[in-house]
Design a protein around this motif. Structure first.
Motif, short mmCIF file in Angstrom:
data_model
loop_
_atom_site.label_atom_id
_atom_site.label_comp_id
_atom_site.label_asym_id
_atom_site.label_seq_id
_atom_site.Cartn_x
_atom_site.Cartn_y
_atom_site.Cartn_z
N ILE A 91 68.92 -35.81 1.07
CA ILE A 91 69.18 -36.03 2.49
C ILE A 91 69.54 -37.49 2.75
O ILE A 91 70.41 -37.79 3.58
N SER A 92 68.88 -38.38 2.05
CA SER A 92 69.18 -39.81 2.24
C SER A 92 70.62 -40.12 1.87
O SER A 92 71.32 -40.89 2.55
N GLU A 93 71.12 -39.51 0.79
CA GLU A 93 72.49 -39.74 0.38
C GLU A 93 73.49 -39.14 1.38
O GLU A 93 74.58 -39.67 1.57
N ILE A 94 73.09 -38.04 2.03
CA ILE A 94 73.98 -37.41 3.01
C ILE A 94 74.00 -38.17 4.32
O ILE A 94 75.05 -38.42 4.90
N THR A 95 72.81 -38.55 4.80
CA THR A 95 72.70 -39.12 6.15
C THR A 95 72.58 -40.63 6.17
O THR A 95 72.80 -41.25 7.21
N GLY A 96 72.21 -41.21 5.03
CA GLY A 96 71.99 -42.65 5.01
C GLY A 96 70.63 -43.06 5.54
O GLY A 96 70.30 -44.25 5.59
N GLU A 97 69.81 -42.09 5.93
CA GLU A 97 68.47 -42.40 6.43
C GLU A 97 67.59 -42.85 5.28
O GLU A 97 67.60 -42.25 4.20
N LYS A 98 66.80 -43.87 5.51
CA LYS A 98 66.00 -44.43 4.43
C LYS A 98 64.84 -43.52 4.05
O LYS A 98 64.35 -42.73 4.87
N ILE A 99 64.41 -43.64 2.81
CA ILE A 99 63.24 -42.94 2.31
C ILE A 99 62.03 -43.85 2.50
O ILE A 99 62.08 -45.04 2.19
N GLY A 100 60.95 -43.29 3.02
CA GLY A 100 59.76 -44.11 3.24
C GLY A 100 58.52 -43.27 3.43
O GLY A 100 58.59 -42.04 3.57
N PRO A 101 57.35 -43.89 3.42
CA PRO A 101 56.08 -43.16 3.55
C PRO A 101 55.90 -42.59 4.96
O PRO A 101 56.33 -43.19 5.95
N ASP A 102 55.25 -41.43 5.04
CA ASP A 102 55.12 -40.77 6.33
C ASP A 102 54.07 -41.40 7.24
O ASP A 102 53.90 -40.97 8.37
N ASN A 103 53.37 -42.42 6.76
CA ASN A 103 52.39 -43.10 7.60
C ASN A 103 52.88 -44.46 8.08
O ASN A 103 52.09 -45.29 8.54
N SER A 104 54.19 -44.71 7.99
CA SER A 104 54.73 -46.02 8.33
C SER A 104 54.94 -46.20 9.83
O SER A 104 55.09 -47.33 10.31
N GLY A 105 54.95 -45.11 10.56
CA GLY A 105 55.28 -45.18 11.98
C GLY A 105 56.77 -45.04 12.25
O GLY A 105 57.19 -44.99 13.41
N ASP A 106 57.59 -44.99 11.20
CA ASP A 106 59.03 -44.79 11.36
C ASP A 106 59.32 -43.34 11.74
O ASP A 106 58.56 -42.42 11.41
N LEU A 107 60.44 -43.13 12.42
CA LEU A 107 60.87 -41.80 12.82
C LEU A 107 61.80 -41.22 11.76
O LEU A 107 62.85 -41.80 11.47
N TYR A 108 61.43 -40.09 11.19
CA TYR A 108 62.24 -39.41 10.18
C TYR A 108 62.77 -38.12 10.78
O TYR A 108 62.01 -37.19 11.05
N HIS A 109 64.07 -38.04 10.99
CA HIS A 109 64.67 -36.86 11.61
C HIS A 109 64.48 -35.65 10.69
O HIS A 109 64.95 -35.65 9.55
N GLY A 110 63.80 -34.65 11.22
CA GLY A 110 63.50 -33.48 10.40
C GLY A 110 62.42 -33.74 9.37
O GLY A 110 62.00 -32.81 8.68
N GLY A 111 61.98 -34.97 9.23
CA GLY A 111 60.93 -35.31 8.27
C GLY A 111 61.35 -35.22 6.82
O GLY A 111 60.52 -35.29 5.91
N LEU A 112 62.67 -35.12 6.56
CA LEU A 112 63.13 -34.81 5.20
C LEU A 112 63.20 -36.02 4.28
O LEU A 112 63.26 -35.86 3.07
N THR A 113 63.24 -37.22 4.83
CA THR A 113 63.29 -38.39 3.95
C THR A 113 61.94 -39.10 3.88
O THR A 113 61.84 -40.20 3.33
N ALA A 114 60.91 -38.48 4.40
CA ALA A 114 59.57 -39.06 4.33
C ALA A 114 58.86 -38.60 3.06
O ALA A 114 59.11 -37.51 2.55
N THR A 115 57.99 -39.45 2.54
CA THR A 115 57.15 -39.10 1.39
C THR A 115 55.71 -39.01 1.85
O THR A 115 55.26 -39.77 2.71
N TYR A 116 54.97 -38.06 1.28
CA TYR A 116 53.61 -37.78 1.73
C TYR A 116 52.63 -38.86 1.27
O TYR A 116 52.66 -39.29 0.11
N THR A 117 51.77 -39.26 2.19
CA THR A 117 50.67 -40.17 1.83
C THR A 117 49.36 -39.46 2.14
O THR A 117 49.15 -39.02 3.28
#
Length: 549
Positions: free
Chosen positions: A82-108
């Motif tokens: 998804i990151s390669e398609i949309t350019g949205e960054k990959i990051g931890p799901d507890n960062s407070g960042d907004l992940y559209h669809g939650g698909l580029t978040a990683t579980y903490t």
């Protein structure tokens, strides 16, 4: 294998599928046309349309193993794709960042887990909020204020800190008790560094009769709602703690505290007598009691007239036009809600005829309960109708199970247990017979079967027991069973026909790895369990069947 070859091969499989389903003579041929046919070693001939059906189709060419549909080969994670398609960054799901669809978040995982209890204590830990629902084991004070204080001093401070609590307490009988005020220090202690959250043990010091009733239940009652039905149950400990926290809190309130029914700090008897109080826990899917009550005439009358009732009066026919949960299950203030029950049927998932002679005394008790408003014959007929509805509902469940067990014995489940993540015990046991019985980490037909028993067959009993005739048929019961039985038959038919196709064309199907592994599936307990992790001596099932292996 090229993409073109793969498509042609799949088309061949689907063509064969059409032959098996409809018969190979049903080809797309216009009835008005003649067809040119050339069999091996013969000259071309003109055949009339009605003669086409007699021409045999050559046997399909066996498919080589290398031509089988391969497992997915893309080793990228969904986050990377998804990151390669949309350019949205990959990051931890507890960062407070907004992940559209939650698909580029990683579980903490949770930062803190409190250790579990009982025989699975080494395997399962609770989120910190469990301290409020099992206070005897988990609550520890962490207040900065030090010193010992009298009740009056507590009230003075908390009128500023937590005024709602003080207002509730002032309305309660604790504030106006004839034998003396039951103040803050009585329930919480007076040393601010050593305060405690009261459990049934503390309430029982002043309410021994109610405490004894609450603690007198057997397996399946409020008495064991937490320390058996949660801490010793695979469906709880097999999953990540964050997923099943709600189960633990509801069960924890029922067993460990009294303010689940008498909410603090006014501890109102009137509140505890209302059905919606019981409905906090007794609602939804595998325990439809509240919904079924509301669908009955009893529930209709309650909804229409309850605002005119004096809920401070005892639960007697003279005081209430229609029964409520407390009226039937806690007669005369009995706090063992299981006392009036006939037999524990594991929330309706076990079959028992409650009208059998051995239950004559219990059945008469229920008839006598109904006699407040109904004739004994009317009540007897209602209960007999419940018995018959339960028995017939299990014929559908058994019919479904025969289909599924045959698939299992023939190795046709997709996937088979060995193709899944191990169950809570670290084994690969068929979930519906000898396994933990689950709606996850199983084949689709096993999940459907689980739902048919736990969510629907169970609902037939709950509906008939509460007089919910719509719920017993169209709503959540018998006619939904019909649908689930058809789904099970349909899936079994599909599995068997696909297996026939695979045998015909030489495919050796192997379950795809996504059944066994995935971001969530890899968190299941079966992957982590090791020998010695289970303390069998800590089991509290008291003679009930206990899954410890």
């Amino acid at each position: 294998m090229s993409e073109g070859t793969r498509i042609v091969t799949l088309m061949g499989v689907f063509a064969l599928f059409g032959c098996i389903q409809f018969g190979c003579e049903q080809q797309a041929v216009k009835k008005t046309e003649a067809v040119t046919i050339k069999q091996a070693g013969e000259k071309e001939v003109q055949a009339k349309p009605e003669e086409v059906a007699r021409v045999e189709t050559p046997a399909p060419r066996p498919v080589k193993k290398e031509e089988m549909a391969p497992h997915p080969k893309d080793k990228r994670t969904i986050q990377q794709i998804i990151s390669e398609i949309t350019g949205e960054k990959i990051g931890p799901d507890n960062s407070g960042d907004l992940y559209h669809g939650g698909l580029t978040a990683t579980y903490t995982p949770p930062e803190e887990l409190l250790p579990g209890e009982g025989k699975f204590g080494k395997l399962f830990g609770f989120l910190p909020l469990i301290r409020w629902y099992d206070p005897d084991h988990y609550y520890t004070p962490n207040l900065n204020v030090s010193g010992e204080f009298k009740h009056e001093e507590c009230v003075m401070c908390h009128m500023v800190q937590t005024p709602g609590i003080v207002a509730q307490w002032k309305k309660s009988k604790h504030a106006t008790a004839e034998k003396g005020i039951v103040g803050c220090d009585k329930c919480h202690g007076n040393n601010h560094q050593q305060l405690y959250m009261p459990s049934w043990r503390h309430c029982g010091e002043c309410h021994p009769e109610q405490k004894n009733g609450h603690r007198a239940g057997k397996f399946g009652s409020h008495t064991y709602a937490f320390h058996v039905s949660i801490v010793e149950t695979p469906w709880q400990i097999a999953k990540p703690a964050a997923e099943v926290t709600a189960c633990a809190t509801c069960h924890g309130i029922a067993e460990n505290r009294c303010d689940g029914c008498h909410t603090r700090h006014d501890f109102s008897l009137a509140e505890a007598r209302k059905p919606n109080n019981c409905g906090i826990c007794h609602t939804g899917l595998d325990h439809y009691e509240y919904e079924m009550y509301k669908e009955s005439y009893h529930g209709m009358i309650y909804e229409s007239e309850q605002h005119t009732w004096d809920w401070t009066k005892p639960m007697k026919p003279a005081n209430y036009k229609t029964p409520t949960c407390a009226y039937c299950h806690m007669k005369d203030g009995e706090h063992n809600a299981q006392k009036a029950s006939t037999i524990n049927s594991h929330m309706g998932t076990a079959l028992v005829d409650r009208g059998a002679p051995r239950f004559k005394e219990a059945r008469q008790n229920w008839v006598d309960t109904c006699k407040g408003c109904h004739s004994p014959r009317w009540a007897t007929d209602q209960f007999e109708a419940m018995d018959e509805a339960v028995k017939i509902s299990f014929t559908k469940w058994r019919e479904a199970m025969k289909i599924v067990v045959d698939l299992y014995n023939d190795g046709m489940l997709d996937p088979m247990p060995n193709d899944l993540a191990p169950d809570y015990a670290g084994h690969y046991t068929f979930s519906l017979l000898g396994g933990e019985g689950r709606m996850y980490n199983v084949s689709d037909i096993e999940r459907t079967s689980f739902e048919m028993l736990v969510y629907i067959t169970n609902a037939v009993y709950k509906a008939m027991a509460h007089g919910a005739m719509y719920g017993a048929t169209y709503g959540k019961g018998a006619f939904l069973q019909d649908r689930w039985l058809i789904q099970i038959k349909s899936e079994a038919s599909r599995l068997r026909r696909f297996k026939a196709l695979e045998n015909q064309v030489g495919i050796e199907h192997k379950a795809y790895d996504f059944w066994k592994h995935g971001e969530y599936t890899d968190m299941l307990l079966g992957w982590k369990r090791k020998p010695g992790d289970v303390d069998k001596a800590a089991c509290k099932h008291e003679g009930e069947k206990c899954l410890v292996e």
